[in-house]
Design an enzyme around this catalytic site. Structure first.
Site, mmCIF file in Angstrom:
data_model
loop_
_atom_site.group_PDB
_atom_site.id
_atom_site.type_symbol
_atom_site.label_atom_id
_atom_site.label_comp_id
_atom_site.label_asym_id
_atom_site.label_seq_id
_atom_site.Cartn_x
_atom_site.Cartn_y
_atom_site.Cartn_z
ATOM 1 N NE ARG A 1 14.151 -18.140 73.795
ATOM 2 C CZ ARG A 1 12.939 -18.565 74.105
ATOM 3 N NH1 ARG A 1 12.772 -19.508 75.024
ATOM 4 N NH2 ARG A 1 11.870 -18.048 73.514
ATOM 5 C CD GLU B 1 16.197 -16.612 68.142
ATOM 6 O OE1 GLU B 1 15.926 -15.590 67.471
ATOM 7 O OE2 GLU B 1 16.214 -17.750 67.642
#
Lengths: 341, 367, 367, 341
Positions: free
Chosen positions: B236, B349
């Site tokens: 991330r 994500e």
């Protein structure tokens, strides 16, 4: 809010869109509006919607025409904008001097031939019997006929001699094939009427544009609602999550308020018409972003049919308004004070 | 007390130079139109040393500078080792040697296969099954939206190896394995027609009775969910960096537009510029702050999710505002591509919604 | 690589303890209702060592922690030396000794008088006049919205000392002087009925033929505008910190509300909490980043204005959202006061609009 | 959009507000609604606006009543909410059993005595002839009479015996003096009708509340426009700065759209009525924030008369809706799916 005739027109348009556009929308974006679809639009009376019946038009009032655009836009904003452009051709451009153009108008309204006009009028150079120049933003560059101004007074019809210099990498309305073209052709003069030297074809159609944007916003909301009621995540339907449900609720309210507003406006040149246009484009942008987000990864793909509203609404914003210039104009109407440039 | 090591200026300059030289307008449009993975560019980027997992700050800065010039090419150029952190952290020496090494040498490409058709951000809801057969396993299932899906040589795949003990413990009983794309029963179909990021490969994977040897299990059986979550705490930050690069790139283009059109003294443009620049600066600080914690081996998932969520939103916000005020010029320029590319940053994500849940659950747990 | 020196935890803890102990619910409401400057609390805060201008990080952290408990009392407790930076940077030794020293000793209070009825954020538009008379000057004019206005012993006042050379150079010809509140011709009238921050003193000042001795000119005649702008580059960081404290305080209250009402697993509250916490974290990074630059004597006005603008907006955003989701409980609790207090942070020391102009003008100038 | 009668009522209310409230608004916030103002509101026919004339009412339709509230709210949201509360008393509470309450209704409508009711109904304990308990949120705590439920079936009138436990530090509607009170009094029973055990008095008045919020939004906009056309900064009028002018333009559009929406809704219990209420409160909050900001430092002071809209709109949000509960209810109407709690 609507008369019986208007409601009838709306349901006709809705059925047309579901039947002719729902399955074809993705293809339109790739291949454009073909002769068959143009004929069908003509048969349904959409291409000469507001034109008197003696020219083959449907003699609709503006509200009915807006309802048609709104319904078409829910499935194919490209087709809706195509219809509006054809209407600008016959209703705002050629109609200025019908004595010269009557046969052309009939051709357009009947869908017999394909026509286009520059998104932003620029003067081409008339040199003897020939016309030359560049048009930076031309939709439908492969149309049979092109209508343009040679100078502020002279409208011309151009057949052939249009060369694509560059197809724009088009954010939205891909089916219209927006291109930069050069023109070198024989010109047929059509009028000698004094007009605004740089008219933007959609400038005088604020309410029609608002109806198209409203249709996009509504379709985006409807698809988000449908999806949220069928898609599960974390053991629940998406619609069962409060933040999402509340967001859809908020947008449902905004869309309804906008719809009441748009259809309450009588004058296309008014402050309100301009406001409604800006408001509806903005709402279409925001709603389509949410709809895409609700669809998650799927929303990012063309085949899901929601990302096009995200692209088209942003493209519409650029195509119908230069933002600052138009807002300055409207601010003067609202405040009576001219903002600094 | 600066958030980012100061010796990165040179690498940043090198990355920017590379991107400006290699990501030509022509190539950007070519790979976009053909929806093709830019193998040629990936190789050049590797040869230039940008895929250096021993220098995490360097990779971050390269990602930012690459995406600033073109997000699609930038991500493809730097994501050839996608998923490697899982092997680095949890894989056996055997797996490291067999799968990680060739990737780090630039010889092979990896992918990370978690998401399924019926379970997007809800990782615990996946349905792929890993069943014991003899000494090994058999894998069945489908994966969707898989980056590098048509080009990767192998994938780190999450599957259910035993039923969940209870509805609340759906995340138990999941296992990660390495699957090679050349194995029988594996199939990858490119998913075309993305809104943006068309130079990245995205595929729908199918596993039909794919035999997986025992030694290809990553870490321990049943701990797959935990590995994926750990990976997300790393990846991330990279995604936040992509978004940051996109936002910065759009801000660059908007600034150029203002200057080229002599609009410096026009308040409408000044206000828009200030709004964009402020958000980009905030996104940068959030991203670097989260990265700083991770690279010191003290990742903070709350701060990571904040960075990812805020940066993704910023990319969309900035590209949108830039487009709004550049009109037809913007809509027919590279900016329109940034606008399309940016949107995925709010989705992949971990969607914004999932990030928010992560943030608040962990904040409330701390109390 | 953290943005804030790590040895501040103790001071932060001390500041929080002080605020929790001294800013009782009762006192908060008393000073609010009476619209009274909390002299008692100012003195205690001074005695506890919080007004220590030699420790700028310490003052920042104290401001944050104070405002987190109560913005009105917090600001009054720490702003007794308001404007001192101007003397520190530009004042003569004489002025430092006469005016700065007693303030730093906690014996006197200072104020900063720039804004005028006809010119809010438009500093160059002020009309107060400073005219030569004999060896000294005579000051005439009005100042409005002046913090510490009814309690300060002296003010750092901006006035026009010569006409602007041209409309574009309106900021030339302005001079700063020190004016004592005991001098003839000075008058201060408290401005009551503020939306919030009622425990701060705000006044309308009038100067009628006030005689100002020559030695009370700060720095050079004609450079006053520059001094004010330099001061804003410092004070805006403190204002950003106030806003940060307010936002954090509202976030604290909202978190308590969630926990006390057993709402931990409710997504509506989780989303709101994540939104708030993300913005607060971003505001904190922006503020500390700008402060870090300032305290290293390399202030960056762009980053300072970004911090002030973003933190002010965050204070309003967070108090609003917290109020929205705490209903009647929130509206009748201390939160409603935070909501009212917060709004001034978008206005004073440069409105959001002015900050945006500063940001974009300087960004475009750099190019 | 409006009938002649409705337009007449609106101009009557507008004149009343300008004459009676414009100068008095700040005083109302400090001292409450005094007997004189109550009498004037009664004389103007506002206190029994929708009540049949045989009870002294003005027999207005809802649209007219909403227009009255909207106009009053532009100058004094407190007075508008007072009028609505009186209407809830007579139109929604006492009227349920008029045979018992007719004389009371006449008293209220004529402004002869002052009345109140709890913002959120809570049952008090009826014990023999006495009634006891706590009311956490009571507006007008010093009114002559208090109407409340003793249990879901029993409405009572309470005269005296109301003690203020705590005056709430009120964010908004300060003139109503919202308080926590304890009750210990003689009770007069009024009805034996089964009702919702915890009715919130403003729950069934979504459209009226929307009209009040709309009035606040409009007043905030108008004052921002006026100020921007008279205040100069940096050598220009504020209105000459594009970002400000464009923002006012955007909000003018939103307010107009909202107004069309609100007055197009027929059913106070509908999804649309709930949506309109939420939308208008949100808009009032956002618009008042902008208006305050436009006024700069001046906006932060009571005497400028704009900060009250900022406070009142936020207070209204809490007073009329618990946000989550109401949105859940409306989401079910919209989506047909019940969001998780």
């Amino acid at each position: 809010m609507f008369s019986e005739d208007q409601l009838l027109m709306r349901s006709t348009a809705r059925e047309f869109a579901q039947r002719e556009l729902a399955q074809r929308a993705e293809k339109i974006e790739k291949e454009g509006i073909d002769n068959e679809l143009r004929s069908k639009l003509a048969s349904a009376g959409f291409l000469g919607a507001m034109l008197p019946s003696k020219y083959g038009g449907s003699d609709l009032d503006r509200t009915s025409f807006m309802l048609v655009l709104q319904e078409i836009s829910k499935y194919s904003p490209t087709t809706a904008l195509f219809v509006l452009l054809q209407h600008s051709l016959v209703g705002r451009t050629l109609i200025r001097d019908l004595s010269l153009a009557e046969s052309y108008v009939q051709d357009i309204v009947s869908g017999k031939t394909s026509w286009t006009l520059p998104l932003f009028q620029r003067n081409l150079k008339l040199d003897g019997g020939r016309i030359r120049g560049e048009i930076p933003y031309l939709p439908l560059p492969r149309a049979d006929f092109l209508v343009s101004y040679a100078d502020p007074k002279t409208l011309v019809v151009i057949k052939g001699g249009v060369t694509e210099v560059r197809a724009h990498h088009s954010l939205g309305f891909r089916g219209l094939g927006l291109s930069h073209v050069s023109v070198d052709s024989v010109a047929e003069k059509l009028s000698q009427v004094e007009v605004d030297p740089t008219p933007k074809v959609l400038d005088e159609a604020s309410l029609e544009v608002a109806a198209i944007a409203l249709g996009m916003a509504q379709a985006s909301l409807e698809r988000a609602m449908d999806y949220s009621k069928s898609r599960r995540a974390f053991n629940s339907l998406l619609a069962e999550f409060q933040p999402l449900a509340f967001q859809l609720l908020e947008y449902d309210a905004q869309i309804k308020a906008l719809e009441r507003f748009i259809y309450s406006i009588k004058d296309n040149e008014s402050l309100e018409a301009g406001e409604a246009k800006l408001l509806s484009i903005d709402l279409a942008k925001r709603m389509s972003r949410i709809s895409l987000q609700v669809h998650g990864g799927y929303g990012y793909f063309e085949y899901t049919g929601v990302e096009k509203f995200y692209r088209d609404s942003a493209a519409l914003e650029a195509m119908v308004s230069d933002q600052v210039g138009e807002k300055v104009k409207l601010s003067v109407l609202l405040l009576g004070v001219e903002p600094k440039i | 007390m600066s958030l980012i090591p100061e010796n990165l200026d040179e690498l940043r300059g090198k990355a920017r130079e590379f991107a400006l030289r290699e990501f030509t307008e022509e190539k950007i449009r070519k790979y976009e139109e053909e929806e093709k993975y830019p193998e040629e560019i990936r190789r050049k980027a590797f040869e230039a040393g940008f895929l250096d997992m021993s220098n995490p700050w360097g990779m971050l800065v390269a990602m930012e500078e690459f995406c600033r010039v073109d997000p699609g090419l930038g991500i493809s150029a730097l994501s050839a080792a996608f998923g490697s952190e899982v092997i680095m952290l949890f894989g056996s020496d055997y797996l490291k040697k067999k799968y990680l090494e060739p990737v780090l040498k630039g010889e092979k490409i990896s992918g990370f296969a978690v998401t399924e058709p019926s379970a997007g951000s809800d990782v615990a809801g996946i349905r792929s099954r890993l069943e014991r057969r003899g000494k090994g396993y058999v894998l069945n299932g489908e994966k969707i939206f898989i980056t590098n899906g048509t080009v990767a040589n192998h994938f780190y795949v999450l599957a259910r190896s035993s039923p969940p003990p209870s509805p609340e413990k759906r995340h138990h009983g999941m296992t990660m394995v390495v699957v090679e794309s050349s194995w029988p029963g594996f199939e990858a179909e490119q998913m075309k027609g993305k809104l943006g990021m068309r130079a990245t490969s995205t595929a729908h994977l199918k596993f039909r009775d794919v035999e997986v040897p025992e030694e290809n299990v990553i870490g321990e059986e049943g701990k797959g969910f935990y590995y994926v979550m750990t990976f997300f705490d790393i990846s991330r930050i990279h995604v936040a960096t992509q978004a940051l690069g996109i936002a910065q790139g759009a801000l660059d283009m908007f600034t150029e537009y203002i200057i080229n059109n002599g609009l410096n003294n026009r308040e409408t443009y000044q206000f828009a510029l200030a709004d964009m620049a402020t958000r980009v600066h905030a996104a940068r600080l959030l991203t670097y702050d989260a990265a700083d914690r991770l690279f010191k081996f003290a990742p903070d998932p709350v701060k990571t999710s904040m960075a990812k969520y805020f940066a993704g939103e910023t990319a969309v916000y900035v590209t949108d505002l830039a487009l709004k005020y550049t009109g037809m010029q913007g809509v027919t320029s590279k900016l329109e591509k940034f606008y399309r590319d940016a949107k995925i940053e709010e989705i992949w994500e971990g969607t914004n919604e999932v990030e928010k849940l992560v943030i608040s659950r962990m904040l409330l747990k701390k109390r």
